[in-house]
Design an enzyme around this catalytic site. Structure first.
Site, PDB file in Angstrom:
ATOM      1  CD1 TRP A  53      -0.937   2.348   2.249  1.00  0.00           C
ATOM      2  CD2 TRP A  53      -2.847   1.699   1.275  1.00  0.00           C
ATOM      3  NE1 TRP A  53      -1.851   3.387   2.363  1.00  0.00           N
ATOM      4  CE2 TRP A  53      -3.029   3.004   1.779  1.00  0.00           C
ATOM      5  CE3 TRP A  53      -3.917   1.078   0.629  1.00  0.00           C
ATOM      6  CZ2 TRP A  53      -4.219   3.708   1.653  1.00  0.00           C
ATOM      7  CZ3 TRP A  53      -5.110   1.773   0.501  1.00  0.00           C
ATOM      8  CH2 TRP A  53      -5.254   3.080   1.011  1.00  0.00           C
ATOM      9  CG  MET A  54       1.366   4.181  -3.083  1.00  0.00           C
ATOM     10  SD  MET A  54       2.329   5.276  -4.155  1.00  0.00           S
ATOM     11  CE  MET A  54       1.593   6.864  -3.757  1.00  0.00           C
ATOM     12  CG  ASP A  56      -0.995  11.296   2.317  1.00  0.00           C
ATOM     13  OD1 ASP A  56      -1.907  10.595   1.881  1.00  0.00           O
ATOM     14  OD2 ASP A  56      -1.055  11.898   3.407  1.00  0.00           O
ATOM     15  CG  PHE A 116       0.449   9.794  10.270  1.00  0.00           C
ATOM     16  CD1 PHE A 116       0.667   8.417  10.250  1.00  0.00           C
ATOM     17  CD2 PHE A 116      -0.798  10.248  10.696  1.00  0.00           C
ATOM     18  CE1 PHE A 116      -0.327   7.521  10.646  1.00  0.00           C
ATOM     19  CE2 PHE A 116      -1.800   9.368  11.087  1.00  0.00           C
ATOM     20  CZ  PHE A 116      -1.568   8.004  11.072  1.00  0.00           C
ATOM     21  CG  ASP A 190      -0.939  15.598   7.287  1.00  0.00           C
ATOM     22  OD1 ASP A 190      -0.322  14.608   7.720  1.00  0.00           O
ATOM     23  OD2 ASP A 190      -2.156  15.549   6.997  1.00  0.00           O
TER      24      ASP A 190
HETATM   25  C1  FRU Z   1      -3.997  11.827   4.265  1.00  0.00           C
HETATM   26  C2  FRU Z   1      -3.517  11.281   5.596  1.00  0.00           C
HETATM   27  C3  FRU Z   1      -2.678  12.302   6.351  1.00  0.00           C
HETATM   28  C4  FRU Z   1      -1.826  11.454   7.247  1.00  0.00           C
HETATM   29  C5  FRU Z   1      -1.576  10.249   6.375  1.00  0.00           C
HETATM   30  C6  FRU Z   1      -1.502   8.951   7.107  1.00  0.00           C
HETATM   31  O1  FRU Z   1      -4.240  10.833   3.344  1.00  0.00           O
HETATM   32  O2  FRU Z   1      -4.606  10.838   6.394  1.00  0.00           O
HETATM   33  O3  FRU Z   1      -3.440  13.268   7.039  1.00  0.00           O
HETATM   34  O4  FRU Z   1      -0.643  12.078   7.625  1.00  0.00           O
HETATM   35  O5  FRU Z   1      -2.634  10.191   5.432  1.00  0.00           O
HETATM   36  O6  FRU Z   1      -1.180   7.901   6.255  1.00  0.00           O
END
Ligand code: FRU
Length: 507
Positions: A53-54, A56, A116, A190
């Site tokens: 899985w990937m 962001d 994250f 983020d």
């Molecule tokens: C967005 C998100 C971010 C978080 C990351 C976790 O897709 O939910 O807010 O940092 O993905 O995988």
């Protein structure tokens, strides 16, 4: 989010483990990877990890002559969970080599449950990541409640230890350990940092129940200690209430704040969509006043992140998400890919424009041109699910031009440009046709496995996922209702590797 860190972590450690179990597992893994490479739905010219899985894009950076792109990766499964930072490197933003994982959770640390999303900056000549670490914590410290998970989010710093950006040294303690005192946030993650003179600034995606999403603004002299200023920008309450605040607009994820052609832009992701806004940033008051906004992509596209390319173009990467159930993702063994690099510019009327980077054209095979008219629609069987199609934007007035993909003669996907209704329609999505003339007078479509990226007049974009396409059974059709002939250009697209980016699995 559905998160089962324990299970995923165990599977990942098993993958790395030695002994007979590891041999058996690696054979199984090899079989899995070989099957994945043959999957016609897996893209062949978009970046994605070898398997699993990937989501962001994270920390894109041009460093020492190479483009580096990091991304949210679950190394142990093809569904979301156990977030690490995957890494790929490229000379041209098109052809990629997989690199070892750049960031992994540290057991017992503030990112023990996941690394994250975040960003990269260059600090005194050294690349640095600022990212969100998540961990289990007492309820009064939890900042992420999404109906499934309860986690504490803090902002972490890691410094590169080599110019290939393979090794990163994390600071043990968070550099921003908690949201502003007294604020009950819907999330705190983020980070998007930038520099202005002697100061570093950092926006963090957040929000409040009943108030709306926002970006919290922090300031620092040296990345290690940060002072909270105020909200850089905020939404409005819209009356929606959902278990996951990202679904109601009460939480803004993945803010990105930057300048293009002297215009300030803020992007953020919420309610399953990416919102762009352009406006004015008051550098002394440090507040952003949005003037225009819109949806950046009307389809399966989320959490984008921009950076400056070697020649100063503003390039945007985005996560092309899946739209099928987890059970199918597990069966496929892969999920998610990166969008093509998109160049951001500001048009003559101040509107945001977005076009595929010219480097994408290096993937074109032989060119074919067909003339399509009301009397002579075009229909052709596709032997490969990898083409670029360009329909000129001078599509005559009062005409509808439709590009369609058919499987066994039945429509599987179609996009219609209707100049009388002044709208674009694709499945259940309809949006206004950008006013003509277009600076980039084309409809451009990129079909790659199950992914279709569409760009309308360089102004609107839509990413689709179609899982029913099959080489040999899929036909392409272009139909126009106007009195005018249209010349459609087509290219077969070359794959960026012989094996759909799976072979580099063992690094
Ligand atoms: C967005 C998100 C971010 C978080 C990351 C976790 O897709 O939910 O807010 O940092 O993905 O995988």
């Amino acid at each position: 989010m559905c998160y089962s860190p324990g299970v995923n972590r165990r599977r990942f450690l098993k993958t790395l483990g030695g002994g007979a179990a590891a041999v058996a597992l690696s054979r199984a893994l090899r079989a899995e990877v070989e099957a994945i490479a043959k999957d016609p739905l897996r893209p062949s010219y978009h970046l994605l990890p070898p398997h699993n899985w990937m989501n962001d894009p994270n920390g894109p950076i041009f460093w020492k002559g190479q483009y580096h792109l990091f991304y949210q990766l679950n190394p142990g499964d093809s569904v979301w969970g156990d977030m690490h930072w995957g890494h790929a490197v490229s000379p041209d933003m098109i052809h990629w080599r997989h690199q070892p994982i750049a960031l992994a959770p540290t057991p017992g640390g503030p990112d023990s449950e996941g690394c994250f999303s975040g960003s990269a900056v260059v600090y005194h000549g050294t690349p640095a990541f600022i990212y969100t670490g998540v961990q289990n914590a007492p309820l009064d410290q939890v900042t992420l409640h999404d109906g499934n998970d309860k986690l504490r989010e803090t902002q972490m710093l890691a410094m590169a230890e080599d110019d290939a950006l393979l090794h990163w040294k994390k600071l043990e303690q968070p550099v921003i350990p908690a949201p502003p005192p007294g604020m009950k946030v819907t999330g705190f993650r983020d980070p998007c940092p930038w520099r202005d003179g002697p100061w570093w600034y950092c926006g963090i995606g957040s929000g409040e129940r009943g108030v709306g999403g926002c970006v919290l603004l922090y300031r620092s002299r040296g990345l290690r200690t940060w002072e909270y200023l105020h909200k850089l920008a905020e939404g409005k309450p819209n009356g929606k209430q959902t278990a996951n605040p990202c679904d109601s607009g009460e939480m803004w994820e993945c803010p990105d704040f930057f300048t293009v052609d002297k215009r300030t832009c803020l992007f953020y992701s919420t309610e399953g969509k990416v919102i762009w806004s352009t406006g004015d940033y008051d550098r002394s008051g440090m507040r952003f006043a949005p003037r225009r906004d819109g949806v950046l992509d009307h389809g399966a596209y989320y959490a984008p992140k921009s950076f400056e390319a070697a020649d100063s173009r503003r390039i945007l990467w985005g996560w092309i998400r899946e739209t099928r159930p987890d059970a199918e993702l597990k069966a496929a063994g892969w999920a998610g890919c990166m969008s093509l690099p998109r160049v951001l510019t500001i048009g003559a009327q101040g509107q945001l424009e977005m076009n595929p980077a010219k480097e994408v054209e290096s993937l074109r095979g032989a060119r074919e041109e067909v003339v399509v008219s009301r009397a002579a629609p075009f229909r052709r069987k596709l032997s490969e699910l990898a083409i670029e199609l360009q329909v000129p934007g001078d599509i005559s007035n009062a005409a509808t031009t439709t590009v369609r993909l058919l499987v066994d003669g039945r429509p599987a996907w179609e996009l219609a440009i209707d100049t009388s209704a002044k709208e674009v329609r694709c499945g259940d999505v309809t949006f206004p046709l950008p006013g003509m003339p277009w600076a980039h007078p084309t409809l451009r479509l990129f079909l790659d496995g199950s992914v279709i990226e569409s760009f309308v007049g360089g102004r609107e974009a839509l990413t689709s996922r179609v899982y029913t396409l099959t080489p040999g059974a899929t036909e392409l059709e272009v139909v126009t209702t106007g009195g005018k002939e249209i010349r459609v250009e087509m290219w077969g697209m070359k794959a960026i590797s012989a094996d759909r980016m799976t072979a580099a699995f063992s690094f």
